[in-house]
Design an enzyme around this catalytic site. Structure first.
Site, PDB file in Angstrom:
ATOM      1  N   ASP A  48      -3.995  -3.666   6.178  1.00 23.83           N
ATOM      2  CA  ASP A  48      -3.090  -3.407   5.064  1.00 23.83           C
ATOM      3  C   ASP A  48      -1.842  -4.273   5.145  1.00 23.83           C
ATOM      4  OD1 ASP A  48      -4.689  -1.507   3.938  1.00 23.83           O
ATOM      5  OD2 ASP A  48      -3.500   0.211   4.572  1.00 23.83           O
ATOM      6  N   LYS A  70      -2.298  -3.384  -0.408  1.00 24.92           N
ATOM      7  CA  LYS A  70      -2.042  -2.856  -1.741  1.00 24.92           C
ATOM      8  C   LYS A  70      -0.547  -2.578  -1.838  1.00 24.92           C
ATOM      9  CE  LYS A  70      -5.029  -0.077  -3.646  1.00 24.92           C
ATOM     10  NZ  LYS A  70      -5.697  -1.032  -4.539  1.00 24.92           N
ATOM     11  N   MET A 184       6.931   6.132  -1.228  1.00 23.42           N
ATOM     12  CA  MET A 184       6.694   5.257  -2.383  1.00 23.42           C
ATOM     13  C   MET A 184       7.294   5.825  -3.668  1.00 23.42           C
ATOM     14  SD  MET A 184       2.688   4.676  -1.326  1.00 23.42           S
ATOM     15  CE  MET A 184       2.526   6.445  -0.990  1.00 23.42           C
TER      16      MET A 184
END
Length: 262
Positions: A48, A70, A184
């Site tokens: 990641d 991502k 996030m």
């Protein structure tokens, strides 16, 4: 680092299998021994964006590396494509390490990948990692729980689900009154904060924004919920960022004088 054989035994990492491994929030010292063992034995590492360079430096020099990061708002691999790639690599009889920041099953889509592997008949192992919502708070001197303040802690994703729908009842979380750790969610802070206040959370509730948790570049900004909404920046801070809301932030000040920084 050498480990006495009697103290640690490596698990079999068979060709044609996939390990879903949590790399922790960034500091390589937070890797588990099983994670380190996988890094040294994998044939291919699918990693990641949030896996730190220092963690990747521990990998075998012969391992092929494939980026599958991502990031919100940026071109990214689809989750379907990542899962299919893991299946394809395993079917090439490779030792496949799927390396994820934090913990694979805490906002890491590890559950979706595990399901895809199971449906394809590919054997896999899950190695937990320290999620940023726990490790990051500890490095910042914020106890996640304390008898003085809370008997619960809520870890919550600040971005909507894959279909774009926000299924979080933020008003209910505001009414709950327990500390929140939001992953996030910085870009949506005004909306989320407004709904928390609508649910009953005081605008004076302490809030901290933690960036680059557990790394030497770690930073923390303390404010209140109301002030964070009013002063929300147009440009978000450098990812990854956590938002911590609640009384546990106050405990930090009793620790700071003797807390060793990352």
């Amino acid at each position: 680092m050498d480990v006495e054989p009697a103290a640690f035994e490596e698990l079999p990492f068979e060709p044609g299998t996939v390990w879903l491994v949590g790399a922790g929030p960034g500091d390589p010292g937070l890797l588990t021994l099983h994670a380190l063992s996988a890094l040294r034995r994998a044939d291919v590492i699918v990693h990641d964006a949030l896996v730190s360079d220092r963690v990747m430096a521990l990998a075998s020099t012969t391992a092929r590396r494939e980026y599958a990061g991502k990031r919100g708002g940026r071109p990214s691999h689809s989750q379907h494509d990542i899962s299919e790639r893991l299946v394809a690599l395993a079917r090439q009889n490779l030792r496949v390490l799927r390396l994820k920041g934090g913990d694979p099953f805490i906002f890491g889509r590890g559950g979706e990948e595990a399901k895809a592997l199971a449906e394809a008949g590919v054997c896999f192992r899950v190695v937990p990692g320290i999620t940023a919502g726990i490790g990051g708070l500890a490095y910042a001197g914020i106890p996640a729980t304390s008898r003085e303040t809370n008997q619960a802690l809520v870890l919550v994703a600040g971005h909507p689900a894959g279909d774009g729908e926000d299924r979080i009842d933020w008003e209910a979380l505001g009414a709950l009154g327990e500390p929140l750790v939001i992953y996030m969610g910085l870009s949506r802070l005004p909306e989320i904060g407004g709904r928390l206040i609508a649910g009953g959370l005081s605008p004076a509730t302490k809030l901290a924004i933690l960036t680059q948790a557990t790394l030497a570049s770690q930073s923390i900004v303390e404010t209140t919920l109301g002030e964070a909404i009013a002063d929300h920046p147009e440009s978000p801070a450098t990812a990854p960022t956590l938002i911590v809301i609640g009384a546990v932030i106050d405990l930090r000040h009793a620790l700071l004088a003797h807390l060793i920084a990352p």
